[in-house]
Design an enzyme around this catalytic site. Structure first.
Site, PDB file in Angstrom:
ATOM      1  N   CYS A 278      31.645  49.833 -12.921  1.00  0.00           N
ATOM      2  CA  CYS A 278      31.218  50.354 -11.621  1.00  0.00           C
ATOM      3  C   CYS A 278      32.362  51.102 -10.932  1.00  0.00           C
ATOM      4  O   CYS A 278      32.133  51.892 -10.024  1.00  0.00           O
ATOM      5  CB  CYS A 278      30.712  49.222 -10.752  1.00  0.00           C
ATOM      6  SG  CYS A 278      31.919  47.898 -10.615  1.00  0.00           S
TER       7      CYS A 278
ATOM      8  N   GLU B 177      26.803  43.622  -4.648  1.00  0.00           N
ATOM      9  CA  GLU B 177      27.794  44.531  -5.239  1.00  0.00           C
ATOM     10  C   GLU B 177      27.015  45.502  -6.115  1.00  0.00           C
ATOM     11  O   GLU B 177      26.523  45.103  -7.175  1.00  0.00           O
ATOM     12  CB  GLU B 177      28.807  43.740  -6.078  1.00  0.00           C
ATOM     13  CG  GLU B 177      29.607  42.721  -5.293  1.00  0.00           C
ATOM     14  CD  GLU B 177      30.524  43.341  -4.259  1.00  0.00           C
ATOM     15  OE1 GLU B 177      30.873  44.529  -4.386  1.00  0.00           O
ATOM     16  OE2 GLU B 177      30.871  42.638  -3.298  1.00  0.00           O
TER      17      GLU B 177
ATOM     18  N   GLU C 193      24.155  57.905 -10.026  1.00  0.00           N
ATOM     19  CA  GLU C 193      25.015  57.154 -10.946  1.00  0.00           C
ATOM     20  C   GLU C 193      24.526  57.330 -12.388  1.00  0.00           C
ATOM     21  O   GLU C 193      23.332  57.185 -12.661  1.00  0.00           O
ATOM     22  CB  GLU C 193      24.981  55.669 -10.572  1.00  0.00           C
ATOM     23  CG  GLU C 193      25.964  54.838 -11.380  1.00  0.00           C
ATOM     24  CD  GLU C 193      25.878  53.343 -11.044  1.00  0.00           C
ATOM     25  OE1 GLU C 193      24.770  52.801 -10.935  1.00  0.00           O
ATOM     26  OE2 GLU C 193      26.954  52.718 -10.921  1.00  0.00           O
TER      27      GLU C 193
ATOM     28  N   LYS D 116      22.127  33.406 -13.312  1.00  0.00           N
ATOM     29  CA  LYS D 116      21.426  34.154 -14.356  1.00  0.00           C
ATOM     30  C   LYS D 116      22.284  35.337 -14.796  1.00  0.00           C
ATOM     31  O   LYS D 116      22.555  36.239 -14.020  1.00  0.00           O
ATOM     32  CB  LYS D 116      20.089  34.686 -13.834  1.00  0.00           C
ATOM     33  CG  LYS D 116      19.221  35.222 -14.976  1.00  0.00           C
ATOM     34  CD  LYS D 116      18.053  36.039 -14.506  1.00  0.00           C
ATOM     35  CE  LYS D 116      18.354  37.499 -14.390  1.00  0.00           C
ATOM     36  NZ  LYS D 116      18.819  38.146 -15.639  1.00  0.00           N
TER      37      LYS D 116
END
Ligand code: NAD
Length: 485
Positions: free
Chosen positions: A287, A253, A389, A178
């Site tokens: 990232c 991750e 973040e 997906k």
């Protein structure tokens, strides 16, 4: 083949293009214009059930297909990605908002490299043998797991989608994959490429839809035995909560808040050029971007002056324009999040040295989601701006006096994905690399990737490693066979 982005995307299940069973769709928006340009299946557990059925039917043959045959098909997929570079790059840019030159230079070439790398890798993958003197010999089989789930994010859409799918298929598994519902187009086109390349029906099934319904149905399905996920730490936690009691293998991750440590003895020009890239490439939506820049005190003012001047020169605008250095933020939702982080930084007492506002380009992009590259100073290591973040074109500057202080600042984070160290002193580089709590350390460079190396993070940045043999090992079950002599 003549690939183009359609008005309505279909799922790729059992080798066919299929509408979602519930008939529901989600709007797909081009973030550079803010307008809806296609429809995405809003798939749910029924589509996942069908995909699992197709994968089960395909597994016996695919898992026993000779390696050389699997290699040929996966390598053909790589060739077709290269041959359709322009169409794929345009689709990626229209979905994600990144500059078209970047899609052509990085995203699409890397997607074909991923397939090529693991296609050849499967031919060389070997296992261990352990001898017990004259008593026995052990050998380890590494067999495909069966049906595995791959779920990927919106920032590097085809690049990260293929980074999971390619090793999963190379190891002999059948896959339910997906992509992010925010950037589905290139993975839809990948389905067409797989059909053209002769990948047998059901080996790869690409199901489109949102995380809570479609993604969660993959994670919860009892016949999907491993989940490889890249995305936010929040979603990673939800996935682990479902998958752990089902004893699934998981590779997560997740997010990052990466430090960029700059010492006074660095190669100044190279550091400056690269730090602009590591701060703002892909609108800061990588990232691995260094969002906390830590600078030795003696060069802090010099760094600040030059870095801010260079940041001001970055052209924000239409991703289709060759001159553009910063494209659109991926969605209105994410644009609002980044703007709220900038507002928070001001509330916390930060000083905006440049940027801080939205941008309204002229012409077709006047209704898109653009933010100026933003540099902030005056905030301590523990404030939310330096702990959470942001995942946008926003960096903070902090100064340090000693190596110890640099390390303290670098490691004041719940994340531990990547770090960059700039120094000409090799002993210091090694000392710092040993002590920074990150899975990936770059010394005097950034984003230099050898696909054989382990990729992943410490702490809240994830669990497990991708890349090279780590990925092939994740997607196989080891079985030891002991034979008494
Ligand atoms: P996200 O977590 O919102 O979504 C990622 C994917 O997971 C999407 O396909 C989404 O539909 C799906 N999803 C969401 N909730 C789910 C659930 N409960 N169950 C199953 N699937 C679910 O992340 P995003 O906003 O698409 O991507 C940005 C994040 O990804 C950032 O935090 C960034 O740091 C991280 N990221 C990490 C890496 C890495 O290698 N560590 C690489 C790229 C991006």
């Amino acid at each position: 083949m003549n690939l183009h982005a359609p008005d309505t995307i279909a799922n790729y299940i059992a080798g066919n293009l299929q509408a979602p069973i519930n008939g529901k769709y989600i709007d797909n928006i081009n973030p550079a214009t803010g307008s809806v340009y296609s429809q995405i299946p809003d798939s749910d557990k029924d589509d996942i059930e069908e995909a699992v059925g197709a994968a089960k039917a395909a597994f016996p043959l695919w898992s026993t297909t000779p390696g050389e045959e699997r290699f040929k098909i996966l390598n053909r997929i790589a060739e077709l990605i290269d041959a359709n570079m322009d169409a794929l790059a345009l689709a990626e840019t229209n979905d994600n908002g990144k500059p078209l030159w970047l899609s052509k230079k990085v995203d699409i070439p890397r997607a074909s490299s991923n397939f090529r790398f693991f296609a050849t890798g499967l031919l060389h993958f070997a296992t261990e043998s352990h001898h017990m003197e004259d008593k026995a010999v052990n050998y380890t089989l590494r067999q495909p797991i069966g049906i595995v789930g791959c779920i990927s994010p919106w920032n590097l859409p085809l690049y990260l989608f293929t980074w999971k799918i390619a090793p999963a298929l190379a190891a002999g598994n059948c896959v339910i994959a997906k992509p992010s519902e925010v950037t589905p187009m290139t993975s839809y086109l990948l389905g067409l490429i797989c059909m053209e390349a002769g990948l047998p029906a059901g080996v790869l099934n690409i199901v489109h839809g949102g995380g809570p319904k479609c993604g969660a149905a993959i994670v919860a399905h009892p016949d999907i035995k491993a989940i490889s996920f890249t995305g936010s730490t929040r979603a990673g936690k939800e996935i682990a909560t479902t998958a752990a009691p089902m004893f699934k293998k998981i590779s997560l991750e997740l997010g990052g808040k990466n430090p960029n440590l700059i010492f006074a003895d660095c190669d100044w020009d190279k550091m400056m050029r690269t730090t602009i890239q590591s701060s703002f490439s892909n609108q800061g939506e990588i990232c691995l971007c260094g969002s906390r820049i830590l600078i030795e005190e003696s060069i802090y003012e010099k760094f600040k002056t030059e870095f801010v001047a260079r940041t001001k020169k970055l052209t924000v605008g239409d991703p289709l324009d060759e001159q553009t250095r910063q494209g659109a933020i991926v969605s209105k939702l994410h644009y609002d999040k980044v703007m709220s982080c900038i507002a928070l930084a001001k509330e916390e007492g930060g000083t905006i040295l440049t940027g801080g506002s939205s941008v309204t380009p002229e012409g077709r992009c006047s209704t898109g989601y653009f933010i100026q590259p933003t540099v902030i100073e005056g905030l301590g290591p523990h404030c939310r701006t330096n702990m959470e973040e942001i995942f946008g074109p926003v960096v903070t500057l902090q100064s340090f006096k000693t190596e110890e202080e640099a390390l303290m600042l670098a490691n004041t984070s719940d994340y531990g994905l990547a770090a960059t160290i700039w120094t000409q002193d090799v002993s210091r580089a090694n000392r710092m690399a040993m002590k920074v709590h990150s899975g990936i350390i770059w010394v005097n460079c950034w984003l230099l990737r050898d696909l054989r190396t382990p990729f992943g993070g410490f702490k809240n940045s994830g669990v497990g490693r991708e890349g090279g043999w780590d990925a092939m090992r994740f997607f196989t079950e080891p079985k030891n066979v002991c034979i008494e002599l």
